[in-house]
Design a protein around this motif. Structure first.
Motif, PDB file in Angstrom:
ATOM      1  N   ALA A  43      10.170   0.152  -2.009  1.00  0.00           N
ATOM      2  CA  ALA A  43       9.023   0.803  -2.660  1.00  0.00           C
ATOM      3  C   ALA A  43       9.325   1.169  -4.102  1.00  0.00           C
ATOM      4  O   ALA A  43       8.465   1.027  -4.970  1.00  0.00           O
ATOM      5  N   ARG A  44      10.520   1.617  -4.379  1.00  0.00           N
ATOM      6  CA  ARG A  44      10.865   2.036  -5.738  1.00  0.00           C
ATOM      7  C   ARG A  44      10.811   0.859  -6.715  1.00  0.00           C
ATOM      8  O   ARG A  44      10.256   0.967  -7.797  1.00  0.00           O
ATOM      9  N   ARG A  45      11.388  -0.282  -6.326  1.00  0.00           N
ATOM     10  CA  ARG A  45      11.377  -1.462  -7.210  1.00  0.00           C
ATOM     11  C   ARG A  45       9.959  -2.000  -7.370  1.00  0.00           C
ATOM     12  O   ARG A  45       9.575  -2.421  -8.451  1.00  0.00           O
ATOM     13  N   LEU A  46       9.178  -1.984  -6.297  1.00  0.00           N
ATOM     14  CA  LEU A  46       7.803  -2.464  -6.380  1.00  0.00           C
ATOM     15  C   LEU A  46       6.986  -1.563  -7.314  1.00  0.00           C
ATOM     16  O   LEU A  46       6.229  -2.049  -8.160  1.00  0.00           O
TER      17      LEU A  46
ATOM     18  N   VAL B 240       0.839  -1.201   0.000  1.00  0.00           N
ATOM     19  CA  VAL B 240       0.000   0.000   0.000  1.00  0.00           C
ATOM     20  C   VAL B 240       0.872   1.249   0.000  1.00  0.00           C
ATOM     21  O   VAL B 240       0.591   2.215  -0.725  1.00  0.00           O
ATOM     22  N   ALA B 241       1.943   1.257   0.779  1.00  0.00           N
ATOM     23  CA  ALA B 241       2.835   2.419   0.828  1.00  0.00           C
ATOM     24  C   ALA B 241       3.492   2.666  -0.529  1.00  0.00           C
ATOM     25  O   ALA B 241       3.664   3.816  -0.938  1.00  0.00           O
ATOM     26  N   ALA B 242       3.844   1.597  -1.236  1.00  0.00           N
ATOM     27  CA  ALA B 242       4.536   1.742  -2.516  1.00  0.00           C
ATOM     28  C   ALA B 242       3.587   2.049  -3.668  1.00  0.00           C
ATOM     29  O   ALA B 242       3.929   2.813  -4.568  1.00  0.00           O
ATOM     30  N   LEU B 243       2.398   1.457  -3.648  1.00  0.00           N
ATOM     31  CA  LEU B 243       1.515   1.548  -4.811  1.00  0.00           C
ATOM     32  C   LEU B 243       0.277   2.403  -4.596  1.00  0.00           C
ATOM     33  O   LEU B 243      -0.418   2.727  -5.553  1.00  0.00           O
ATOM     34  N   GLY B 244      -0.010   2.746  -3.333  1.00  0.00           N
ATOM     35  CA  GLY B 244      -1.181   3.575  -3.065  1.00  0.00           C
ATOM     36  C   GLY B 244      -0.910   5.010  -3.474  1.00  0.00           C
ATOM     37  O   GLY B 244       0.009   5.643  -2.978  1.00  0.00           O
ATOM     38  N   ALA B 245      -1.674   5.477  -4.420  1.00  0.00           N
ATOM     39  CA  ALA B 245      -1.515   6.845  -4.909  1.00  0.00           C
ATOM     40  C   ALA B 245      -2.896   7.371  -5.258  1.00  0.00           C
ATOM     41  O   ALA B 245      -3.830   6.593  -5.471  1.00  0.00           O
ATOM     42  N   PRO B 246      -3.032   8.687  -5.319  1.00  0.00           N
ATOM     43  CA  PRO B 246      -4.326   9.230  -5.720  1.00  0.00           C
ATOM     44  C   PRO B 246      -4.751   8.638  -7.068  1.00  0.00           C
ATOM     45  O   PRO B 246      -3.958   8.546  -7.993  1.00  0.00           O
TER      46      PRO B 246
END
Length: 163
Positions: A109-112, A18-24
Motif C-alpha cells: 500500500a505504501r509504494r502504491l 482501494v485499500a491503498a488509494l481510497g481516502a476521504p
C-alpha cells in the motif's frame, strides 16, 4: 479531490488498490472490462488511471496504447497512467506503451500510494526493485563471495616469500 479510474478484473487487485488509494475526498471508479476504459475516460476524464496488467479481454499495455493513440489524435485529453505489472521483465512493455509509472506486483500500500501521489503531482514513477528471486540470487552470490577470506593468499603463493 482526485478522481481515479481503476481497471482490473481480479477482485483481490481491486481490493488492494482501494485499500491503498481510497481516502476521504478521493473518487474511485472501477472498470472490470479493459475495452471499456477508453469510453470511461471519454465519459469523465480521471486524474489517474490505474491498470492491472492482466485484464481478461484487453490488458494494461493495450489499454495504455489505445489511450495514447486517442490522445495523440486529439480525441481525449492526456491522462496519467499507472500500471501494475506481473513481473519485472514487463517494465520494457510499460515504458514502450508510454505509461507514466509502474509497480511490480505484489504491491504494498505504501509504494502504491507513493506512486499514485508522484504521478498525480506530474511526475513519473518506476519500480526498479529486484524481484524476490533476483534478490535471493544476489544474496547467494554475495554470500559465496564472502566465503573466501579477504586476506587469504591466492592459491600457490606462500606468505612472506617474495622475489
Amino acid at each position: 479531490m482526485p478522481d481515479l479510474l481503476i481497471a482490473a478484473d481480479a477482485q483481490w487487485v481491486i481490493d488492494d488498490i482501494v485499500a491503498a488509494l481510497g481516502a476521504p475526498g478521493t473518487s474511485l471508479r472501477i472498470v472490470r472490462d479493459g475495452k471499456a476504459v477508453v469510453a470511461a475516460v471519454r465519459d469523465e476524464t480521471p486524474d489517474l488511471v490505474v491498470l492491472d496488467q492482466q485484464i481478461g479481454n484487453m490488458g494494461a499495455m493495450a489499454i495504455t496504447m489505445a489511450l495514447r493513440l486517442e490522445q495523440s489524435g486529439g480525441r481525449l485529453p492526456r491522462v496519467p497512467i499507472l500500471v501494475l505489472l506481473d513481473r519485472q521483465a514487463d517494465i520494457f512493455l510499460a515504458q514502450r506503451s508510454e505509461a507514466d509509472g509502474w509497480l511490480v506486483k505484489p504491491v504494498n500500500a505504501r509504494r502504491l500510494h507513493r506512486a499514485a501521489t508522484t504521478i498525480l503531482a506530474g511526475g513519473t514513477f518506476s519500480d526498479d526493485r529486484p524481484t524476490p528471486s533476483q534478490a535471493a540470487a544476489a544474496a547467494a552470490v554475495g554470500a559465496a563471495a564472502t566465503e573466501v577470506a579477504p586476506d587469504a593468499e591466492p592459491e600457490g603463493v606462500e606468505a612472506g616469500v617474495g622475489g
